[in-house]
Scaffold this active site. Sequence first.
Site, PDB file in Angstrom:
ATOM      1  N   MET A 192     -14.763   3.459   8.276  1.00 14.36           N
ATOM      2  CA  MET A 192     -13.911   4.217   7.341  1.00 14.36           C
ATOM      3  C   MET A 192     -14.196   5.722   7.389  1.00 14.36           C
ATOM      4  SD  MET A 192     -11.693   2.338   5.888  1.00 14.36           S
ATOM      5  CE  MET A 192     -11.205   3.178   4.386  1.00 14.36           C
ATOM      6  N   TYR A 193     -14.959   6.162   8.397  1.00 18.35           N
ATOM      7  CA  TYR A 193     -15.177   7.612   8.518  1.00 18.35           C
ATOM      8  C   TYR A 193     -13.823   8.306   8.550  1.00 18.35           C
ATOM      9  CZ  TYR A 193     -20.131   7.199   9.918  1.00 18.35           C
ATOM     10  OH  TYR A 193     -21.467   6.969   9.955  1.00 18.35           O
ATOM     11  N   GLY A 194     -13.609   9.253   7.657  1.00 19.54           N
ATOM     12  CA  GLY A 194     -12.310   9.942   7.609  1.00 19.54           C
ATOM     13  C   GLY A 194     -11.407   9.359   6.537  1.00 19.54           C
ATOM     14  N   GLY A 195     -11.805   8.203   5.972  1.00 15.66           N
ATOM     15  CA  GLY A 195     -11.079   7.653   4.815  1.00 15.66           C
ATOM     16  C   GLY A 195      -9.937   6.713   5.148  1.00 15.66           C
ATOM     17  N   THR A 217     -14.044   8.126  -3.810  1.00 13.90           N
ATOM     18  CA  THR A 217     -14.203   6.774  -3.256  1.00 13.90           C
ATOM     19  C   THR A 217     -12.887   6.024  -3.075  1.00 13.90           C
ATOM     20  OG1 THR A 217     -14.736   6.094  -5.509  1.00 13.90           O
ATOM     21  CG2 THR A 217     -16.582   6.414  -4.020  1.00 13.90           C
ATOM     22  N   GLY A 218     -11.758   6.674  -3.359  1.00  8.41           N
ATOM     23  CA  GLY A 218     -10.465   6.058  -3.030  1.00  8.41           C
ATOM     24  C   GLY A 218     -10.085   4.886  -3.918  1.00  8.41           C
ATOM     25  N   GLY A 248       5.102  -8.355  -3.454  1.00  2.00           N
ATOM     26  CA  GLY A 248       5.170  -6.967  -3.903  1.00  2.00           C
ATOM     27  C   GLY A 248       6.123  -6.140  -3.047  1.00  2.00           C
ATOM     28  N   GLY A 269      -0.269  -3.538  -5.317  1.00  4.32           N
ATOM     29  CA  GLY A 269      -0.832  -2.334  -5.913  1.00  4.32           C
ATOM     30  C   GLY A 269      -2.294  -2.144  -5.525  1.00  4.32           C
ATOM     31  N   HIS A 310      21.294  23.386  14.601  1.00  3.58           N
ATOM     32  CA  HIS A 310      22.275  22.313  14.832  1.00  3.58           C
ATOM     33  C   HIS A 310      22.014  21.693  16.196  1.00  3.58           C
ATOM     34  CE1 HIS A 310      26.091  20.195  15.080  1.00  3.58           C
ATOM     35  NE2 HIS A 310      26.205  20.700  16.301  1.00  3.58           N
TER      36      HIS A 310
END
Length: 462
Positions: free
Chosen positions: A38-41, A143-144, A181, A273, A448
Amino acid sequence: MKQYDAIIIGFGKGGKLLATELANRNWKVAVIERSPEMYGGTCINAGCIPTKTMITESEFAERVYQNDYNKQSKLYALALKRKDKLVTFLREKNVENLTRNPNITLYDGTASFICPDTVKVIPSPEKEEAAFELSAKEIFINTGSTPILPAIDGLKNNRYVYTSETLLHADILPHHLLIIGSGAIGLEFATMYAGFGSKVTILEAGKRFLPKADREIAEYILESLKRKNIEVRLNARIQSLHDTTDGITAAYTDASDGTPYFLEGDALLVATGRKPMIENLNLEKTGIQVNAQGAIVVDEQLRTSVPHIWALGDVKGGEMYDYLSIDDFRIIRDTLFGKKERSTEDRYPVPYAIFTDPPMAHIGLTEEEAMKRGYPIKVSRLPASAIPRARTLQNMDGMLKAIVNTDTEKIIGCSLFCTDAPELINLVAFAMKTGQKSSALRNFIFTHPSMSEGLNGLFKAF
Ligand SMILES: Cc1cc2nc3c(=O)[nH]c(=O)nc-3n(C[C@H](O)[C@H](O)[C@H](O)COP(=O)(O)OP(=O)(O)OC[C@H]3O[C@@H](n4cnc5c(N)ncnc54)[C@H](O)[C@@H]3O)c2cc1C
Ligand SMILES: NC(=O)c1ccc[n+]([C@@H]2O[C@H](COP(=O)([O-])OP(=O)(O)OC[C@H]3O[C@@H](n4cnc5c(N)ncnc54)[C@H](O)[C@@H]3O)[C@@H](O)[C@H]2O)c1
């Protein structure tokens, strides 16, 4: 025990930007991340980047081999490899950016508070290292969030049940994917898998599809999903999930009339969620306040109830977007080193985008909300097919809609369901936030053919 000027818990979006900012100002910074994967999140490893890469690949698969599961599915394995390559590249870049700074130390391990200025780091078991403690003058929690898993009988430890994170790592392409969901994650995964040839059925508890979206636009999206073999069943109350020899059965009732249903699929994604990630932090040792949703309570400058501890990103609850975590970093930077003018209250309205095919994006009020508030409004619509660029891109599906206050001539809301909507909405956001009248977009010179020149047409009515 090692002393730092700052400890950042979690190598997430806001945290890594803050680490570099502080280190460049000569602060000694410790960043603690529980998993090297998870380095970098979340964004680069399990969120925005891998999902959008897979969606782009799936759109390609669909266009080239429309409705041919066997051919589309061949591209799936290739797409997973490309996605993994990009994620690895970004993760390595993120680590390099952090660790080349002599003032930053990156620690592998899970952080928990011992007291308000000391954190214990427990390295992952395979490292076989002893726990250690770090202390700092300022501590930032980044920590997300983590998926919410509803208490449905048969959901836990079911081999056919996935979260967004585990499905991105599975090399299975279901013939029939069930999704619980219909929020952003549910719709984006539905788009992705349908593009690779899966049939997708979404079970949504709510009675209104995309409840916060403009009603007309939500209807267009629903119709477009149907054409792509994605079915959304609203009012679904899922009772239980059952393993079968070759898949999974969801037993649910339609809450509108109580009819029971059994639906079979070969994989099920839970997209119900996400909640702030406060597990393991031992916040009770700090006196930090947490609200009923488990989010860390912060003030407008992102200080928690303990003044030297801050929280940024998903962990403070509310809307969860990568760009808000980045803006949280900007607010903290301004509070610590700037004019102390920024706050979480000055960034609204915030646009959002959902990467269906075509994608949708929205900012400000919907027509319904504007009417409820009693604003004098005028509404304008433009079918995506009226924009020449949509034709050259061979994606004419969709509708654009804008709401303008007739007294002030200012744009108060805009919903776009068309190719490139996540880009276009930023132009509308810029016009809104800089206080332009709608005529600014009506008369603006756009290149355009481009999707943005559609805004000339959309705002022509005002
Ligand atoms: C599938 C998916 C798709 C998404 N798509 C988009 C999109 O298109 N656009 C968008 O804007 N947003 C998107 N999001 C949301 C976005 O990813 C998040 O809002 C954003 O990444 C949150 O960043 P953050 O800074 O809060 O923390 P994160 O990036 O989540 O980082 C938190 C880090 O903290 C670590 N951690 C947790 N607890 C501890 C602990 N106790 N000790 C040490 N480390 C710990 C975690 O391992 C993690 O690396 C998506 C999310 C998901 C799940
Ligand atoms: N493009 C983007 O910006 C993007 C993409 C993905 C995720 N995200 C963020 O990630 C977060 C999580 O996304 P999400 O889609 O999981 O959450 P969400 O809250 O957006 O949607 C969850 C959906 O699940 C439904 N639900 C909840 N419990 C249920 C149950 N038991 N049975 C049936 N339906 C149920 C809810 O009614 C809701 O519609 C969000 O904050 C989102 O903003 C953003």
